[in-house]
Write a protein that holds these residues in place. Structure first.
Motif, mmCIF file in Angstrom:
data_model
loop_
_atom_site.group_PDB
_atom_site.id
_atom_site.type_symbol
_atom_site.label_atom_id
_atom_site.label_comp_id
_atom_site.label_asym_id
_atom_site.label_seq_id
_atom_site.Cartn_x
_atom_site.Cartn_y
_atom_site.Cartn_z
ATOM 1 N N ALA A 125 0.679 -1.256 0.029
ATOM 2 C CA ALA A 125 -0.048 0.213 -0.070
ATOM 3 C C ALA A 125 0.756 1.196 -0.108
ATOM 4 N N ARG A 126 2.100 1.242 0.661
ATOM 5 C CA ARG A 126 2.873 2.507 0.688
ATOM 6 C C ARG A 126 3.365 2.534 -0.546
ATOM 7 N N ASP A 127 3.972 1.619 -1.412
ATOM 8 C CA ASP A 127 4.482 1.488 -2.554
ATOM 9 C C ASP A 127 3.468 2.182 -3.452
ATOM 10 N N ASP A 128 2.328 1.736 -3.427
ATOM 11 C CA ASP A 128 1.173 2.365 -4.331
ATOM 12 C C ASP A 128 0.835 3.705 -4.058
ATOM 13 N N LEU A 129 1.121 4.119 -2.986
ATOM 14 C CA LEU A 129 0.562 5.686 -2.337
ATOM 15 C C LEU A 129 1.752 6.287 -3.117
ATOM 16 N N THR A 130 3.124 5.928 -3.072
ATOM 17 C CA THR A 130 4.352 6.496 -3.453
ATOM 18 C C THR A 130 3.949 6.982 -4.911
ATOM 19 N N ARG A 131 3.682 5.567 -5.839
ATOM 20 C CA ARG A 131 3.549 5.822 -7.109
ATOM 21 C C ARG A 131 2.151 6.750 -7.721
ATOM 22 N N ARG A 132 1.361 6.673 -6.806
ATOM 23 C CA ARG A 132 0.145 7.661 -7.111
ATOM 24 C C ARG A 132 0.555 9.194 -7.036
#
Length: 231
Positions: A125-132
Motif C-alpha cells: 500500500a505504501r508503494d502504491d501511494l508513492t506511485r500515485r
C-alpha cells in the motif's frame, strides 16, 4: 476594518511598533539562515490541525485540518478544509484546487515525509501511494521532493506560514464574535475570504511569478480512492 477612518498609515505604525516590542520583549526566536527562492520554482504542501481554534458547525465541534499550499517565492496561498486526517486523497484534491486557482504549476512540489498518510499501511500500500503521488506530480510536470522526517525547518517556507495563517483566522473569529458557523459551506467561504485577503497583499509578486509557471494540463487527474470490494 471596523475603523476605516484611522487610515492605513496608523495601522502600519501600530504593526511596526508591535514587531519592535516583540523583538525586544517577546519569546526567544530560533536563529535561522534564510533561503533564496527562485521565481516559479517551488510550491509546498502541508497540513495543519485546527482544533485549538474551537470551530463548530451548528453547535457541533468540527474535527478538521487545513490543507495548505504556498508558492515559496511570491507567497501565494491556498487553504482547503479537510475533514478527518491527512491522506493522499486530501492532498490530491487540495493541491489540484490550488493549482487550478493559481492557473499554473511550479517546477517542484515539496511536502513533508507524508508519514501520517502512510500510517498503518503495509508495504504494498505504501508503494502504491508513492506511485500515485509521483503520478500526480508528473501529470502537472512537477518534480516531487520531500524533506527529511522530523526536520520541519526544511519545509520552513510553509511551516512558518501555518502560524501566520492560523493567527489571522483566530483574529477574524474574534472580530466575528463567534467560531460557530451555520454550515460547512459558510466556514469554507470564511477561510477562502481570509486567504484571498492575504493573497491581495502580494498581488504584484503573485502576478510576476504566475507568468513564469508551467501551463496546466487539459484536465485534472484523480483525487479519489479506488477500492475493490466483494459483492
Amino acid at each position: 476594518r471596523r475603523h476605516p477612518e484611522l487610515g492605513a498609515g496608523i495601522r502600519r505604525t501600530l504593526e511596526r511598533r508591535i514587531r519592535a516590542w516583540r523583538a525586544i520583549h517577546g519569546e526567544e526566536q530560533e536563529v535561522i539562515f534564510r533561503q533564496t527562492h527562485e521565481v516559479g520554482q517551488v510550491g509546498l504542501s502541508d497540513f495543519t490541525d485546527m482544533g485549538e481554534l474551537g470551530v463548530a458547525i451548528a453547535g457541533v465541534p468540527l474535527d478538521h485540518r487545513l490543507y495548505h499550499f504556498r508558492l515559496a517565492y511570491c507567497g501565494f496561498e491556498h487553504a482547503h478544509v479537510v475533514l478527518g486526517g491527512e491522506s493522499f486523497v486530501a492532498l490530491a484534491e487540495g493541491l489540484q484546487n490550488a493549482l487550478w486557482s493559481l492557473g499554473g504549476a511550479p517546477r517542484e512540489h515539496r511536502t513533508d515525509s507524508l508519514s501520517a498518510a502512510f500510517c498503518n499501511l503495509d508495504r504494498n500500500a505504501r508503494d502504491d501511494l508513492t506511485r500515485r503521488y509521483e503520478d500526480l506530480c508528473a501529470h502537472y510536470g512537477m518534480r516531487p521532493s520531500r524533506n527529511n522526517r522530523g526536520i520541519a525547518h526544511e519545509n520552513g517556507a510553509i511551516e512558518s506560514s501555518h502560524g501566520h495563517l492560523k493567527r489571522t483566522i483566530a483574529d477574524a473569529l474574534l472580530l466575528r464574535g463567534t467560531a460557530d458557523f451555520d454550515d460547512l459551506a459558510a466556514y469554507r467561504g470564511f477561510i477562502d475570504e481570509i486567504v484571498s485577503r492575504r493573497n491581495a497583499r502580494n498581488a504584484k509578486r503573485i502576478d510576476h511569478e504566475r507568468a513564469t509557471l508551467q501551463a496546466l494540463p487539459d484536465r485534472r487527474t484523480s483525487d479519489y480512492e479506488e477500492v475493490i470490494v466483494r459483492v
